[in-house]
Design a protein around this motif. Structure first.
Motif, mmCIF file in Angstrom:
data_model
loop_
_atom_site.group_PDB
_atom_site.id
_atom_site.type_symbol
_atom_site.label_atom_id
_atom_site.label_comp_id
_atom_site.label_asym_id
_atom_site.label_seq_id
_atom_site.Cartn_x
_atom_site.Cartn_y
_atom_site.Cartn_z
ATOM 1 N N ALA A 155 0.830 -1.208 0.000
ATOM 2 C CA ALA A 155 0.000 0.000 0.000
ATOM 3 C C ALA A 155 0.864 1.258 0.000
ATOM 4 C CB ALA A 155 -0.933 -0.005 1.208
ATOM 5 N N GLU A 156 1.941 1.246 0.806
ATOM 6 C CA GLU A 156 2.838 2.395 0.851
ATOM 7 C C GLU A 156 3.522 2.614 -0.496
ATOM 8 O OE1 GLU A 156 5.555 2.022 4.136
ATOM 9 O OE2 GLU A 156 3.921 1.636 5.551
ATOM 10 N N ILE A 157 3.947 1.541 -1.131
ATOM 11 C CA ILE A 157 4.610 1.644 -2.433
ATOM 12 C C ILE A 157 3.643 2.184 -3.478
ATOM 13 C CG2 ILE A 157 5.592 0.299 -4.331
ATOM 14 C CD1 ILE A 157 6.799 -1.541 -2.087
ATOM 15 N N ARG A 158 2.433 1.641 -3.483
ATOM 16 C CA ARG A 158 1.434 2.112 -4.459
ATOM 17 C C ARG A 158 1.112 3.593 -4.241
ATOM 18 N NH1 ARG A 158 -0.555 -1.859 -7.675
ATOM 19 N NH2 ARG A 158 -0.406 -4.008 -6.929
ATOM 20 N N ASN A 159 1.010 4.016 -2.983
ATOM 21 C CA ASN A 159 0.759 5.431 -2.693
ATOM 22 C C ASN A 159 1.915 6.302 -3.169
ATOM 23 O OD1 ASN A 159 -1.758 5.031 -1.541
ATOM 24 N ND2 ASN A 159 -0.948 4.831 0.532
ATOM 25 N N SER A 160 3.134 5.849 -2.939
ATOM 26 C CA SER A 160 4.305 6.613 -3.385
ATOM 27 C C SER A 160 4.338 6.744 -4.897
ATOM 28 C CB SER A 160 5.589 5.951 -2.896
ATOM 29 O OG SER A 160 5.688 6.017 -1.498
ATOM 30 N N ILE A 161 4.047 5.663 -5.589
ATOM 31 C CA ILE A 161 4.023 5.695 -7.050
ATOM 32 C C ILE A 161 2.976 6.695 -7.535
ATOM 33 C CG2 ILE A 161 3.480 4.369 -9.138
ATOM 34 C CD1 ILE A 161 4.694 1.905 -7.700
ATOM 35 N N ALA A 162 1.793 6.651 -6.917
ATOM 36 C CA ALA A 162 0.716 7.569 -7.317
ATOM 37 C C ALA A 162 1.096 9.022 -7.032
ATOM 38 C CB ALA A 162 -0.574 7.197 -6.590
ATOM 39 N N GLU A 163 1.679 9.273 -5.856
ATOM 40 C CA GLU A 163 2.076 10.642 -5.492
ATOM 41 C C GLU A 163 3.133 11.204 -6.441
ATOM 42 O OE1 GLU A 163 3.348 10.502 -1.440
ATOM 43 O OE2 GLU A 163 1.307 10.194 -0.685
ATOM 44 N N LEU A 164 3.948 10.305 -7.002
ATOM 45 C CA LEU A 164 4.995 10.756 -7.924
ATOM 46 C C LEU A 164 4.517 10.791 -9.379
ATOM 47 C CD1 LEU A 164 7.954 8.809 -6.306
ATOM 48 C CD2 LEU A 164 7.576 11.290 -6.262
ATOM 49 N N GLY A 165 3.233 10.641 -9.581
ATOM 50 C CA GLY A 165 2.675 10.780 -10.918
ATOM 51 C C GLY A 165 2.407 9.476 -11.644
ATOM 52 N N GLY A 166 2.598 8.355 -10.979
ATOM 53 C CA GLY A 166 2.321 7.062 -11.597
ATOM 54 C C GLY A 166 3.478 6.562 -12.436
ATOM 55 N N ASN A 167 3.531 5.247 -12.568
ATOM 56 C CA ASN A 167 4.556 4.617 -13.382
ATOM 57 C C ASN A 167 4.052 3.215 -13.732
ATOM 58 O OD1 ASN A 167 6.829 3.046 -14.201
ATOM 59 N ND2 ASN A 167 8.171 4.618 -13.341
ATOM 60 N N PRO A 168 3.502 3.043 -14.930
ATOM 61 C CA PRO A 168 2.922 1.754 -15.303
ATOM 62 C C PRO A 168 3.896 0.580 -15.193
ATOM 63 C CG PRO A 168 2.335 3.429 -16.914
ATOM 64 C CD PRO A 168 3.335 4.046 -15.978
ATOM 65 N N GLN A 169 5.171 0.823 -15.470
ATOM 66 C CA GLN A 169 6.147 -0.269 -15.380
ATOM 67 C C GLN A 169 6.343 -0.716 -13.933
ATOM 68 O OE1 GLN A 169 6.822 2.607 -17.105
ATOM 69 N NE2 GLN A 169 6.695 1.853 -19.208
ATOM 70 N N LEU A 170 6.462 0.221 -13.017
ATOM 71 C CA LEU A 170 6.584 -0.129 -11.603
ATOM 72 C C LEU A 170 5.314 -0.814 -11.094
ATOM 73 C CD1 LEU A 170 8.423 2.885 -9.914
ATOM 74 C CD2 LEU A 170 9.256 0.556 -10.240
ATOM 75 N N GLU A 171 4.167 -0.321 -11.526
ATOM 76 C CA GLU A 171 2.908 -0.936 -11.120
ATOM 77 C C GLU A 171 2.819 -2.375 -11.617
ATOM 78 O OE1 GLU A 171 -0.120 1.783 -12.428
ATOM 79 O OE2 GLU A 171 0.631 3.367 -11.107
ATOM 80 N N ASP A 172 3.319 -2.633 -12.816
ATOM 81 C CA ASP A 172 3.350 -4.005 -13.336
ATOM 82 C C ASP A 172 4.242 -4.906 -12.485
ATOM 83 O OD1 ASP A 172 1.617 -3.364 -15.388
ATOM 84 O OD2 ASP A 172 3.206 -3.180 -16.905
ATOM 85 N N ILE A 173 5.370 -4.356 -12.042
ATOM 86 C CA ILE A 173 6.266 -5.137 -11.184
ATOM 87 C C ILE A 173 5.576 -5.462 -9.861
ATOM 88 C CG2 ILE A 173 8.405 -5.037 -9.834
ATOM 89 C CD1 ILE A 173 9.581 -3.384 -12.189
ATOM 90 N N ILE A 174 4.934 -4.466 -9.261
ATOM 91 C CA ILE A 174 4.217 -4.684 -7.993
ATOM 92 C C ILE A 174 3.119 -5.724 -8.193
ATOM 93 C CG2 ILE A 174 2.790 -3.612 -6.200
ATOM 94 C CD1 ILE A 174 5.791 -2.795 -6.220
ATOM 95 N N ASN A 175 2.374 -5.607 -9.291
ATOM 96 C CA ASN A 175 1.299 -6.571 -9.568
ATOM 97 C C ASN A 175 1.838 -7.997 -9.705
ATOM 98 O OD1 ASN A 175 -0.617 -4.535 -9.513
ATOM 99 N ND2 ASN A 175 -0.530 -4.208 -11.719
ATOM 100 N N ALA A 176 3.024 -8.131 -10.288
ATOM 101 C CA ALA A 176 3.619 -9.463 -10.428
ATOM 102 C C ALA A 176 4.072 -10.003 -9.077
ATOM 103 C CB ALA A 176 4.795 -9.397 -11.401
ATOM 104 N N LEU A 177 4.567 -9.142 -8.205
ATOM 105 C CA LEU A 177 5.055 -9.582 -6.901
ATOM 106 C C LEU A 177 3.927 -9.947 -5.937
ATOM 107 C CD1 LEU A 177 7.973 -7.047 -6.372
ATOM 108 C CD2 LEU A 177 8.166 -9.501 -6.834
ATOM 109 N N VAL A 178 2.820 -9.229 -5.982
ATOM 110 C CA VAL A 178 1.751 -9.495 -5.010
ATOM 111 C C VAL A 178 1.083 -10.840 -5.238
ATOM 112 C CG1 VAL A 178 1.316 -7.058 -4.582
ATOM 113 C CG2 VAL A 178 -0.078 -8.258 -6.255
ATOM 114 N N VAL A 179 1.269 -11.428 -6.400
ATOM 115 C CA VAL A 179 0.703 -12.748 -6.668
ATOM 116 C C VAL A 179 1.202 -13.758 -5.635
ATOM 117 C CG1 VAL A 179 0.717 -14.650 -8.341
ATOM 118 C CG2 VAL A 179 0.382 -12.308 -9.117
ATOM 119 N N ILE A 180 2.412 -13.549 -5.136
ATOM 120 C CA ILE A 180 3.020 -14.473 -4.187
ATOM 121 C C ILE A 180 2.195 -14.588 -2.910
ATOM 122 C CG2 ILE A 180 5.065 -14.862 -2.744
ATOM 123 C CD1 ILE A 180 6.667 -13.388 -4.969
#
Length: 75
Positions: free
Chosen positions: A39-64
């Protein structure tokens, strides 16, 4: 912790370590921490204007841990 440092190949020792971790709800607390950090990482990404590549990495990691149960509730 001493059990984990042994790096044993003995099944009995590994089984005992798992029992201790389950009894103390170590896995549940780890999942809760991972969800909080996500949640903290997603908030930081959003506050910095978003980054689809980073969001894809997070989405791949949360599957675990996505469907893992969180900590047990105290009774």
């Amino acid at each position: 912790i001493h059990i984990l440092r042994q790096r044993t190949t003995e099944v009995e020792v590994k089984s005992y370590a798992l029992t201790l971790m389950e009894r103390t709800d170590s896995f549940g607390h780890s999942v809760a921490m991972l969800r909080q950090l996500e949640a903290e990482i997603r908030n930081s990404i959003a506050e910095l204007g978003g980054n689809p590549q980073l969001e894809d990495i997070i989405n791949a990691l949360v599957v675990i841990y996505k469907n893992a149960p969180g900590p047990r509730q105290a009774s």
